[in-house]
Structures are given as structure tokens and as C-alpha cells.
Design a protein around this motif. Structure first.
Motif, PDB file in Angstrom:
ATOM      1  N   GLY A 159       0.825  -1.197   0.000  1.00 13.68           N
ATOM      2  CA  GLY A 159       0.000   0.000   0.000  1.00 13.68           C
ATOM      3  C   GLY A 159       0.860   1.248   0.000  1.00 13.68           C
ATOM      4  N   GLU A 160       0.192   2.421   0.056  1.00 14.50           N
ATOM      5  CA  GLU A 160       0.935   3.674  -0.010  1.00 14.50           C
ATOM      6  C   GLU A 160       1.646   4.003   1.301  1.00 14.50           C
ATOM      7  N   VAL A 161       2.811   4.626   1.177  1.00 12.98           N
ATOM      8  CA  VAL A 161       3.493   5.206   2.334  1.00 12.98           C
ATOM      9  C   VAL A 161       2.855   6.561   2.613  1.00 12.98           C
ATOM     10  N   LEU A 162       2.428   6.788   3.844  1.00 12.33           N
ATOM     11  CA  LEU A 162       1.788   8.050   4.217  1.00 12.33           C
ATOM     12  C   LEU A 162       2.600   8.859   5.219  1.00 12.33           C
ATOM     13  N   ALA A 163       3.592   8.222   5.850  1.00  9.84           N
ATOM     14  CA  ALA A 163       4.364   8.931   6.872  1.00  9.84           C
ATOM     15  C   ALA A 163       5.756   8.327   7.001  1.00  9.84           C
ATOM     16  N   LEU A 164       6.739   9.198   7.248  1.00  9.83           N
ATOM     17  CA  LEU A 164       8.117   8.796   7.519  1.00  9.83           C
ATOM     18  C   LEU A 164       8.648   9.628   8.674  1.00  9.83           C
ATOM     19  N   ALA A 165       9.561   9.051   9.445  1.00 10.05           N
ATOM     20  CA  ALA A 165      10.220   9.800  10.510  1.00 10.05           C
ATOM     21  C   ALA A 165      11.597   9.205  10.748  1.00 10.05           C
ATOM     22  N   CYS A 166      12.566  10.077  11.051  1.00  8.05           N
ATOM     23  CA  CYS A 166      13.921   9.644  11.392  1.00  8.05           C
ATOM     24  C   CYS A 166      14.223  10.006  12.839  1.00  8.05           C
ATOM     25  N   SER A 167      14.933   9.122  13.534  1.00  6.70           N
ATOM     26  CA  SER A 167      15.356   9.440  14.898  1.00  6.70           C
ATOM     27  C   SER A 167      16.416  10.529  14.848  1.00  6.70           C
ATOM     28  N   SER A 168      16.545  11.297  15.927  1.00  9.21           N
ATOM     29  CA  SER A 168      17.433  12.453  15.927  1.00  9.21           C
ATOM     30  C   SER A 168      18.902  12.067  15.817  1.00  9.21           C
ATOM     31  N   ASP A 169      19.254  10.819  16.158  1.00  7.38           N
ATOM     32  CA  ASP A 169      20.636  10.379  16.001  1.00  7.38           C
ATOM     33  C   ASP A 169      20.920   9.817  14.619  1.00  7.38           C
ATOM     34  N   GLY A 170      19.905   9.814  13.749  1.00  5.27           N
ATOM     35  CA  GLY A 170      20.090   9.353  12.387  1.00  5.27           C
ATOM     36  C   GLY A 170      20.171   7.853  12.228  1.00  5.27           C
ATOM     37  N   ARG A 171      19.855   7.099  13.261  1.00  6.11           N
ATOM     38  CA  ARG A 171      19.983   5.642  13.182  1.00  6.11           C
ATOM     39  C   ARG A 171      18.760   4.960  12.593  1.00  6.11           C
ATOM     40  N   TYR A 172      17.552   5.400  13.012  1.00  7.58           N
ATOM     41  CA  TYR A 172      16.332   4.692  12.645  1.00  7.58           C
ATOM     42  C   TYR A 172      15.477   5.497  11.673  1.00  7.58           C
ATOM     43  N   LEU A 173      14.862   4.785  10.752  1.00 12.03           N
ATOM     44  CA  LEU A 173      13.813   5.320   9.894  1.00 12.03           C
ATOM     45  C   LEU A 173      12.542   4.544  10.182  1.00 12.03           C
ATOM     46  N   ALA A 174      11.461   5.253  10.441  1.00 11.68           N
ATOM     47  CA  ALA A 174      10.156   4.617  10.643  1.00 11.68           C
ATOM     48  C   ALA A 174       9.256   4.989   9.471  1.00 11.68           C
TER      49      ALA A 174
END
Length: 299
Positions: free
Chosen positions: A27-42
Motif C-alpha cells: 500500500g501507499e506510504v503516508l508517513a516517515l520519521a527519522c530518529s534524531s541520532d540518524g539511526r532509525y527510519l520509521a
């Protein structure tokens, strides 16, 4: 307000050379977020899953289930691995990415959550299709409710400015400045221009996205009216003054300032990210990277 579902691709073109995939789910991606330390992408979207990726290895670490409808917004608490997710199921959930585990669910919105934001504190601001913004004091299990203009039907975007103020944009083209001690906006300005000529009978352009620069007074608002606007927010004098604009063809569906303020990244699409109302056939889906002057007076 339901319309055609968006045609957002479920894959992203990543900018580093060695790519091991990039597929983010079904399905479509509707949201992305990165942790402030640059390690994780959600990432989150129509498949109702929060997917966590390690940006060092470009591998999916886990997928977290619990939402009953599309995930529309994501944000990490600054300096931590705590993630918050908002959904069309009207729920705000929190997750511990260190443990890859569910933490809590917060209830209150009467319609889909459209946007959320938080900084260092355990406090979250959300906007929703119920024409409200809500400020959640997570540790105290409390929420403050702020009601938008009666002419709008949905508040589409919200961003914190500091510990006491936030800004929101609605589907009537209004940009509002709020104080936590006031239930109504302390200021509302019209932030879109009405259409003329072919297509002017379509829905009035609304604000699709907002971004604010951390510890600064610069705010950006995006719509589908052909302009991306920059605003100076003066919380003391309760003013929002437009200081610059940039021609953009398409829906400005998402924006983020680079952490040091060197540039703004805007996601542009032919349709609203939730696929509502209309399609601008002449627009191109993609990213716009907008360099910003070090001297903000040059905006």
C-alpha cells in the motif's frame, strides 16, 4: 471527504549508492520519521504497520502492529528512541524502538489524526479531521483540546514552535498560531490564494503541510495553490508575517527543515497524500530541495 486513493508509490529512491531494497510494505506510504541520532527510519501507511529500518545497514529491523487503520503521521521524541504514531483509527500510540515494543495508546480524537509533532519533552501535539488540535501530556495522562475555525472541517497539519506555542493549517487555507493557555487561536491568517481560470470550480486549496525550524522563528506552509510560503512567527507580538514564497507546481504533501537550517526538503505530488478531491496532472511527484540563506533577512 473521500476521493480517489493517492498514487504514492510504496518504494522510495534512496540517495546512497549501495541500496539493498527500499520496499516499505504493502500500500501507499503516508508517513516517515527519522530518529534524531540518524539511526532509525520509521515508515507507516495503508498496511497499518509501523516499519523500522536501520539506516546504517538499510535493513528492516521489525514491523509493529496495533493500529486498525492507515498510519498517517510519525515522529520520534528528540534524543530518544521513543516513537509516536497517529492513525485514521483516531488513536495516538507510542512505541519503544530500543525494545521494538508497544508502550501505550491515547484516545480522544473523534476522527482521523492527520499530523503530529513533539520535541524533547514527553508532550505531543496532534491535529485531526474532527477540527481539533490536541496537546497530550503523556506522563500525566492528560490532554488539552483546541478547536479550529468553524469554516473548516479538518485541521491538516500542526507543528510546535516552542514550549508554549504551536501552529496549524486547515482545509480552508488558514494558518493559525496557538498558545497552550488559550482554547482558540491567538491569530489566524489566510495562507492560500484562490484559484482563477480553468479548474477554479474545484475545491478551495487547503494547507497540506507545515514545518517549523527548531529553536527559531521560521515556519513553512505548503498547499496546492502554486506557492510554498515562508513565515516569521513572532509569539510575543502574536504575528505571522509572510517573508518569502516559492513557486511550486503540485501538492506540497510534506516538509522538513534540515537540522542546521541550511535547506528545506518538500515532498511534491500530483494528489494530496491521502488522495482527496483532485489531481493536478501537470505536477510531478518528487522532492524539492530548497537552499536557505544563512542570513534569514535575505528570505
Amino acid at each position: 471527504r473521500r476521493g480517489r486513493r493517492g498514487r504514492n508509490k510504496r518504494t522510495i529512491q534512496q540517495w546512497w549508492k549501495k541500496k539493498k531494497g527500499g520496499k516499505l510494505g504493502d500500500g501507499e506510504v503516508l508517513a516517515l520519521a527519522c530518529s534524531s541520532d540518524g539511526r532509525y527510519l520509521a515508515s507507516g501507511g495503508r498496511d497499518k504497520l509501523v516499519r523500522i529500518f536501520d539506516l546504517r545497514t538499510n535493513e528492516e529491523l521489525d514491523s509493529l502492529s496495533g493500529h486498525r487503520d492507515a498510519i498517517t503521521s510519525l515522529a520520534f521524541r528528540h534524543g530518544t528512541s521513543t516513537l509516536f504514531s497517529g492513525s485514521s483509527d483516531r488513536c495516538l500510540k507510542s512505541w519503544s524502538i530500543d525494545d521494538m515494543s508497544y508502550v501505550d495508546t491515547l484516545y480522544g480524537h473523534q476522527s482521523a489524526i492527520t499530523s503530529l509533532d513533539l520535541h524533547r519533552k514527553d508532550e505531543v501535539v496532534t491535529s485531526g479531521g474532527d477540527r481539533t488540535c490536541r496537546f497530550w501530556k503523556v506522563g500525566e495522562d492528560k490532554q488539552l483540546v483546541f478547536r479550529g475555525s468553524s469554516v473548516s472541517t479538518s485541521i491538516e497539519a500542526v507543528r510546535l514552535l516552542n514550549d508554549d506555542h504551536f501552529v496549524s493549517g486547515d482545509d480552508h487555507g488558514n494558518l493559525s498560531l496557538w498558545h497552550l493557555m488559550r482554547k482558540k487561536p491567538v491569530l489566524t491568517v489566510n495562507a492560500v490564494r484562490s484559484r482563477t481560470g480553468p479548474g477554479s470550480d474545484l475545491a478551495r486549496p487547503w494547507i497540506c503541510s507545515i514545518s517549523s525550524m527548531r529553536s527559531a522563528d521560521l515556519v513553512a506552509s505548503g498547499s496546492s495553490d502554486g506557492l510554498l510560503r515562508f513565515w516569521k512567527a513572532d509569539t510575543t507580538k502574536r504575528r505571522l508575517d509572510q517573508v518569502a514564497s516559492l513557486a511550486v507546481d503540485g501538492f506540497v504533501n510534506g516538509m522538513a527543515f534540515e537540522s542546521t537550517g541550511r535547506f528545506l526538503v518538500a515532498a511534491i505530488g500530483q494528489e494530496h497524500r491521502l488522495g482527496r478531491w483532485e489531481r493536478l496532472a501537470g505536477a510531478k511527484n518528487g522532492l524539492a530541495v530548497i537552499p536557505l540563506p544563512l542570513d534569514r533577512s535575505n528570505l
